[in-house]
Design a protein around this motif. Structure first.
Motif, PDB file in Angstrom:
ATOM      1  N   THR A 225       0.908  -1.374  -0.092  1.00  0.00           N
ATOM      2  CA  THR A 225       0.146  -0.200  -0.054  1.00  0.00           C
ATOM      3  C   THR A 225       1.008   1.431   0.227  1.00  0.00           C
ATOM      4  O   THR A 225       1.482   1.469   0.921  1.00  0.00           O
ATOM      5  N   VAL A 242      -2.488  -0.202  -3.974  1.00  0.00           N
ATOM      6  CA  VAL A 242      -3.646  -0.275  -3.127  1.00  0.00           C
ATOM      7  C   VAL A 242      -3.835  -1.871  -3.007  1.00  0.00           C
ATOM      8  O   VAL A 242      -4.264  -2.621  -3.835  1.00  0.00           O
ATOM      9  N   GLY A 243      -3.532  -2.168  -1.831  1.00  0.00           N
ATOM     10  CA  GLY A 243      -3.441  -3.974  -1.529  1.00  0.00           C
ATOM     11  C   GLY A 243      -2.817  -4.664  -2.383  1.00  0.00           C
ATOM     12  O   GLY A 243      -3.015  -5.756  -3.033  1.00  0.00           O
ATOM     13  N   ALA A 308      -0.192  14.495   3.558  1.00  0.00           N
ATOM     14  CA  ALA A 308      -0.975  14.384   4.495  1.00  0.00           C
ATOM     15  C   ALA A 308      -2.191  14.125   3.877  1.00  0.00           C
ATOM     16  O   ALA A 308      -3.294  13.203   4.466  1.00  0.00           O
ATOM     17  N   ASN A 309      -2.721  14.960   3.027  1.00  0.00           N
ATOM     18  CA  ASN A 309      -3.850  14.704   2.010  1.00  0.00           C
ATOM     19  C   ASN A 309      -4.197  13.188   1.817  1.00  0.00           C
ATOM     20  O   ASN A 309      -5.141  12.630   1.644  1.00  0.00           O
ATOM     21  N   CYS A 312      -4.638  10.439   4.165  1.00  0.00           N
ATOM     22  CA  CYS A 312      -6.108  10.423   4.549  1.00  0.00           C
ATOM     23  C   CYS A 312      -6.659   9.407   3.632  1.00  0.00           C
ATOM     24  O   CYS A 312      -7.622   8.809   3.932  1.00  0.00           O
ATOM     25  N   ALA A 313      -6.629   9.705   2.476  1.00  0.00           N
ATOM     26  CA  ALA A 313      -7.340   8.912   1.417  1.00  0.00           C
ATOM     27  C   ALA A 313      -6.953   7.510   1.231  1.00  0.00           C
ATOM     28  O   ALA A 313      -7.709   6.724   1.275  1.00  0.00           O
ATOM     29  N   PHE A 314      -5.656   7.182   1.364  1.00  0.00           N
ATOM     30  CA  PHE A 314      -5.008   5.834   1.213  1.00  0.00           C
ATOM     31  C   PHE A 314      -4.566   4.943   2.208  1.00  0.00           C
ATOM     32  O   PHE A 314      -4.279   3.800   2.078  1.00  0.00           O
ATOM     33  N   ASP A 315      -4.289   5.741   3.434  1.00  0.00           N
ATOM     34  CA  ASP A 315      -3.501   5.036   4.663  1.00  0.00           C
ATOM     35  C   ASP A 315      -2.468   4.333   4.214  1.00  0.00           C
ATOM     36  O   ASP A 315      -2.425   2.944   4.269  1.00  0.00           O
ATOM     37  N   PRO A 316      -1.423   4.614   3.437  1.00  0.00           N
ATOM     38  CA  PRO A 316      -0.464   3.925   2.799  1.00  0.00           C
ATOM     39  C   PRO A 316       0.606   3.516   4.086  1.00  0.00           C
ATOM     40  O   PRO A 316       0.687   4.171   4.899  1.00  0.00           O
ATOM     41  N   ASP A 317       1.171   2.377   3.615  1.00  0.00           N
ATOM     42  CA  ASP A 317       2.461   1.996   4.406  1.00  0.00           C
ATOM     43  C   ASP A 317       3.610   2.740   4.118  1.00  0.00           C
ATOM     44  O   ASP A 317       4.366   2.854   5.011  1.00  0.00           O
ATOM     45  N   ASP A 348      -1.369   6.329  14.868  1.00  0.00           N
ATOM     46  CA  ASP A 348      -0.043   5.636  14.503  1.00  0.00           C
ATOM     47  C   ASP A 348       0.878   6.071  13.458  1.00  0.00           C
ATOM     48  O   ASP A 348       1.401   5.546  12.544  1.00  0.00           O
ATOM     49  N   VAL A 352       3.985   5.234   9.171  1.00  0.00           N
ATOM     50  CA  VAL A 352       4.102   5.511   7.615  1.00  0.00           C
ATOM     51  C   VAL A 352       5.698   5.830   7.198  1.00  0.00           C
ATOM     52  O   VAL A 352       6.160   6.869   7.644  1.00  0.00           O
TER      53      VAL A 352
ATOM     54  N   ARG B 245     -13.092  -3.740  -5.092  1.00  0.00           N
ATOM     55  CA  ARG B 245     -12.505  -3.963  -3.788  1.00  0.00           C
ATOM     56  C   ARG B 245     -12.502  -2.711  -2.949  1.00  0.00           C
ATOM     57  O   ARG B 245     -12.098  -1.493  -3.318  1.00  0.00           O
ATOM     58  N   ARG B 251      -3.530   0.217   7.418  1.00  0.00           N
ATOM     59  CA  ARG B 251      -4.018  -0.326   8.661  1.00  0.00           C
ATOM     60  C   ARG B 251      -5.945  -0.369   8.986  1.00  0.00           C
ATOM     61  O   ARG B 251      -6.214  -0.581  10.016  1.00  0.00           O
ATOM     62  N   GLY B 255      -9.682   6.154   2.939  1.00  0.00           N
ATOM     63  CA  GLY B 255     -11.233   6.646   2.779  1.00  0.00           C
ATOM     64  C   GLY B 255     -11.427   7.888   3.454  1.00  0.00           C
ATOM     65  O   GLY B 255     -12.862   8.149   3.500  1.00  0.00           O
ATOM     66  N   GLU B 256     -10.658   8.294   4.121  1.00  0.00           N
ATOM     67  CA  GLU B 256     -10.809   9.419   5.256  1.00  0.00           C
ATOM     68  C   GLU B 256     -11.156  10.885   4.626  1.00  0.00           C
ATOM     69  O   GLU B 256     -10.418  11.852   4.664  1.00  0.00           O
ATOM     70  N   PHE B 257     -11.919  10.748   3.466  1.00  0.00           N
ATOM     71  CA  PHE B 257     -11.926  12.244   2.728  1.00  0.00           C
ATOM     72  C   PHE B 257     -12.439  13.271   3.202  1.00  0.00           C
ATOM     73  O   PHE B 257     -12.300  14.452   2.784  1.00  0.00           O
ATOM     74  N   ARG B 273      -6.247  19.970  11.856  1.00  0.00           N
ATOM     75  CA  ARG B 273      -5.828  20.693  10.785  1.00  0.00           C
ATOM     76  C   ARG B 273      -6.570  21.867  10.349  1.00  0.00           C
ATOM     77  O   ARG B 273      -7.737  22.075  11.149  1.00  0.00           O
TER      78      ARG B 273
END
Lengths: 389, 389
Positions: A225, A242-243, A308-309, A312-317, A348, A352, B245, B251, B255-257, B273
């Motif tokens: 991710t 994504v996954g 940061a934006n 929020c959208a992707f929660d990447p590793d 957490d 990232v 999907r 984690r 999707g926290e748009f 923010r």
């Protein structure tokens, strides 16, 4: 077909043998794929390492290596020194004359490389340009450069060519729908390159191919991710995994993070909108600010807000930065990281990883070649190679 | 096991039969899954329609329907009137006493529903609250409300309970990591509900569950690349489907748009923010602006800018708006649509559908139940149901 080889007078055994034959053929092809894929990602490997990486047993590996050798895809040679008592271990290496070609069409240059099965760029040609290339320029350059690199390498067999383009590429992997910096619109680049070179072609967005390269051989290895931002002469390209799957979108236009709004009262972008990330932080602005610490801080803060934006959208590793964004990150690593973490509302945020991409100037060639190698890796015995000399 | 039923003195036939038995068992379970899934998404269906939807032949369907009936999952009855000559068609319906429970914990209410296999909300209980519920409130309410809806329905058998929460839910589907509007942090909600109800529990982000419901039964049916924005008392929740999907992130926080920046000089958000979408457009601001046309235009423009940003990132086939964002879209549909298309830099922006979500007040209960039904739909013969009365 196995059905022809069994005895019709023992129907039960015949059916078992036929089923086994067909299953065996399927299994064998899948195992050939596993083995070549292991060598592709892992480089030269001993049979013991191949056993470890594929889960196949040693005797099966022996037969598969022999078959990949016959197909002209790998060679096996004795290791110089194993340091252990016993038979010398054999090393399985990809054959250096099997390549994928890779084209990168950019606003100020055309570049073509021949990339080996192990992802090494074996030879390349580059043409620097005063004006963006036309599709005809790209096709003519590809034909000429392919001949040159093939000659330099003493002849090659090519799985195909991947072309990286800064713009929207259709989900068909063949049509450049809109590459504004090149001035290309609805260009059937796949067809043109296929006409010029006579080998399979896959066309992709440059940032998608860059991330693919980093995922295969670079800073995103082992991470599924990932958000990727690359700054170049043709703006900011974005991509996301994504996954473990490349974000493509409904038509193939996903990941255009360079045009996400980052300053609501910002400057007008070439796309017609205001305050796009690539308008607020770009090569020209960074050049001007090279010795202005305050300006660099400001750009780093914009980059942090963009990251940061995207978090929020992707929660990447991991977030990977390449090109001039990688360079900016190098000189403002702490500021960017601290700001992103301060802006994160998740508990957490420090999990990232924010990092510079690893593959440098070879990235797009490697990524484009990855796409071209994919059919060969999926089915080594069933995919034809084209001789180029 | 099939191995016990074959004759050991005919080894070849025995092996065939064993292989076939094991394969048949696997096939049968997969077919049961196909059939129940068809009834789940398609509602009451004739055998002919089941043949069409599953690709199985009529005689196979007969056996499978009988088995699903024995499992107590469907009933079959003669259709009242088919209008054609011949045997009356039989209709296969989900049994109404098989349910998934669904809990929605929101800032101002707790709601629990019993949802049928066909996605219908059969009974519900709601408690309006003056203060956000604690996890204990949620568990106690669930226990009480589950008893009440079970009694109202004359006893049910439950596949499990899905819980929708406005906040970050861990990828384990059990832990509420941070639900700021509820004031919950690191709450093992899955464990608590399992303790209270004694049935399987899956916990999810409310917006993810809302989008899942719309994808199964609502406005996103048949669409695999979707961006979803819901405005509620607990802010703006977002979710995305990427190639069929759910976008979860590394984690589970994707999707926290609602916390993507939409105005760089905007107000301070509860997350710390500035200028987050949910700070710039929210229930309180929209209430104030209800009769102020210019203010509504301004909010519609902010919404359009957010959608344009998300289009850059995801290239969706559809954008679904729910809650107060759906209401805003209803009164400024043309303005939002025109602005999004004007801001799109892609050539076929009009292909992207922008629409209001369809399922209204049942959405979260249906989406949470979808998650709880998933194991039963995957393996109808291997999933236990719990009797509640």
């Amino acid at each position: 077909m196995p059905e022809d080889t069994v005895h019709a007078d023992t129907p039960a055994e015949a059916r078992i043998a036929a089923a086994r034959g067909s299953r065996n053929d399927h299994t064998r092809r899948r195992n050939l794929s596993s083995l070549l894929t292991a060598v592709h990602y892992g480089g030269p490997l001993t049979r013991a390492q191949l056993t470890r990486d594929t889960g196949l047993n040693r005797s099966t590996i022996g037969g598969l290596v022999a078959e990949l050798s016959e197909l002209g895809l790998v060679v096996e040679d004795a290791a110089a020194e194993t340091g252990t008592v016993g038979r010398p271990s054999h090393i399985v290496r990809p054959r250096r004359d099997v390549v994928a070609l890779a084209l990168h069409a950019d606003v100020d240059a055309l570049e073509l490389g021949a990339v080996g099965i192990d992802g090494a760029v074996l030879a390349r040609r580059r043409a620097n340009l005063d004006a963006p290339p036309t599709p005809d320029d790209a096709a003519a350059f590809s034909w000429e450069a392919a001949r040159e690199v093939a000659a330099e390498l003493g002849g090659v067999r090519a799985a195909g060519i991947g072309a990286a383009v800064p713009g929207l590429v259709g989900i068909d992997g063949a049509t450049v729908v809109d590459a504004p910096h090149l001035g290309w619109r609805d260009v059937a680049l796949g067809e043109r390159l296929r006409g010029a070179l006579g080998i399979p072609v896959v066309v992709g967005n440059d940032a998608n191919m860059g991330l693919r390269a980093e995922w295969s051989f670079g800073a995103a290895k082992g991470v599924d991710t990932v958000v990727y931002l690359n700054g170049s002469a043709s703006g900011i390209g974005g991509a996301a995994l994504v996954g473990g799957r490349m974000l493509r979108g409904g038509r193939g236009y996903g990941g255009e993070f360079g045009h996400m709004m980052i300053r609501s009262d910002g400057d007008r972008c070439s796309c017609g909108r205001r305050g796009c990330l690539e308008t607020e932080v770009n090569a020209a602005l960074l050049d001007e600010a090279a010795h202005d610490a305050a300006a660099l801080d400001r750009f780093a803060e914009v980059l942090a807000a963009a990251i940061a934006n995207l978090e929020c959208a992707f929660d990447p590793d991991a977030v990977l930065l390449a090109g001039y964004l990688g360079a900016l990150f190098d000189v403002r690593r702490e500021l960017v990281t601290d700001q992103v973490r301060a802006m994160a509302f998740r508990p957490d945020a420090e999990d990232v990883v924010i990092a510079r991409a690893a593959l440098g100037g070879n990235r797009l060639l490697i990524g484009a070649a990855e796409r071209a190698f994919a059919p060969l890796l999926r089915d080594p015995a069933g995919t034809a190679l084209a001789a180029l000399a």
